[in-house]
Design an enzyme around this catalytic site. Structure first.
Site, short mmCIF file in Angstrom:
data_model
loop_
_atom_site.label_atom_id
_atom_site.label_comp_id
_atom_site.label_asym_id
_atom_site.label_seq_id
_atom_site.Cartn_x
_atom_site.Cartn_y
_atom_site.Cartn_z
CG ASP A 1 -33.25 -10.29 25.94
OD1 ASP A 1 -32.78 -9.19 25.59
OD2 ASP A 1 -33.01 -10.82 27.05
CE LYS B 1 -30.11 -6.18 29.80
NZ LYS B 1 -29.95 -7.64 29.75
CD GLN C 1 -29.48 -10.25 32.46
OE1 GLN C 1 -30.24 -9.37 32.09
NE2 GLN C 1 -28.31 -10.46 31.89
#
Ligand code: NAD
Length: 285
Positions: A112, A45, A89
């Site tokens: 996200d 990412k 994460q």
């Protein structure tokens, strides 16, 4: 034989278009602990953000971090004006309450799209941010229809109206299955959600014009689960004892029956990363 729809190539086109926008954005990444898969995902990412010319800010914390330590890293990123999108994460090490920590992320920086406020907007059907894996999967579905209709491989493809089509989503997680089903319904598909308690998964899957597998069981979906010509999106990532990646779909068998199929690796994974970047851009606006 199915059209193989490459998420890797699609994401590369998406990156080029983001890079050409020449905006300078910041992605803040928080990684707690040393889960090897999470380390790889975070590295990929950050690399993607750098490729489009953005800055990354990372905060790596030890596995034994307290709730307060992770919360303080989130709050620092929330108040940093150079950071437009924040990624925490998952999964977090055992003992840390993921849901409570996600709630601390500024919903306007929720790259996200996991904050309950943004999930609520998704449920209402008026979301700005979209959860990355379902959004990437939907983009691959649109591209599949476009390619099957003889269109060229490109990033910006028409959003397909799915009226009259049956979609089956296998898996009901909050990360993938549930938002995927909502997003397909928004496009007018008739959606069935299958899961670990579903009886006769094969028959349910055989009704699908669009099948999305998000389970985490290697090659669960076999060729006799597939309606001829269906679009098959394989979200699963399953590593075998030799470290080789497999999807939830038996790719070699299914590609003989399906109309279009995404590979693993190189399918949904790169498009998940692409939508993290797309969301960060939306967060900045
Ligand atoms: P999860 O474990 O939270 O959910 C799995 C779902 O599958 C559950 O809802 C369960 O009911 C269902 N399920 C389990 N066994 C089943 C069976 N035998 N038959 C039918 N349904 C069954 O997982 P998740 O977070 O939704 O992820 C699913 C898979 O997708 C995993 O392999 C994960 O690694 C992968 N994933 C990939 C990406 C990507 O970017 N490619 C992103 C997220 C998750």
């Amino acid at each position: 034989m199915a059209v193989i729809v490459s998420g890797k190539e699609l994401a590369a086109l998406g990156e080029t278009s983001l890079k050409n926008k020449k905006v300078s954005l910041g992605l803040g990444v928080i990684l707690v602990g040393d889960n090897p898969a999470s380390k790889v995902y975070v590295a990929n990412k950050e690399k993607a953000a750098k490729r489009v010319g953005w800055n990354t800010f990372d905060q790596k914390l030890p596995a034994n971090s307290t709730f307060e330590q992770v919360a303080s890293a989130i709050e620092k990123f929330n108040s940093n004006k150079d950071i437009h999108g924040i990624l925490l994460q998952l999964p977090l090490p055992k003992g840390l309450q993921s849901e409570k920590l996600i709630e601390l992320i500024d919903p306007n920086k929720d790259a996200d799209c996991l904050h309950p406020i943004n999930q609520g907007y998704l449920l209402r059907g008026n979301t700005k941010l979209k959860p990355c894996t379902p959004a990437g999967s939907l983009h691959l579905i649109d591209l599949s229809f476009h390619l099957l209709a003889g269109g060229e491989f490109k990033y910006e493809v028409p959003k397909k109206d799915l009226t009259g089509l049956n979609a089956v989503v296998v898996g009901r997680s909050i990360l993938v299955g549930k938002p995927m089903a909502l997003m397909l319904q928004e496009r007018n598909a008739t959606v069935t959600m299958a899961h670990s308690k579903t009886k006769d998964l094969r028959s349910v899957c055989r009704t699908a014009d669009i099948l999305v597998a998000a389970v985490g069981v290697k090659e669960l979906i076999k060729s006799d689960f597939i309606k001829p010509g269906a679009i098959v999106i394989d979200v699963g990532i399953n590593r075998d004892e030799n470290g080789v990646l497999h999807g939830d779909v038996d790719f070699n068998g299914v590609k003989k029956i399906a109309g279009a199929i995404t590979p693993v690796p190189g399918g949904v994974g790169p498009m998940t990363i692409q939508y993290l970047l797309e969301n960060t851009l939306l967060c900045s606006g």
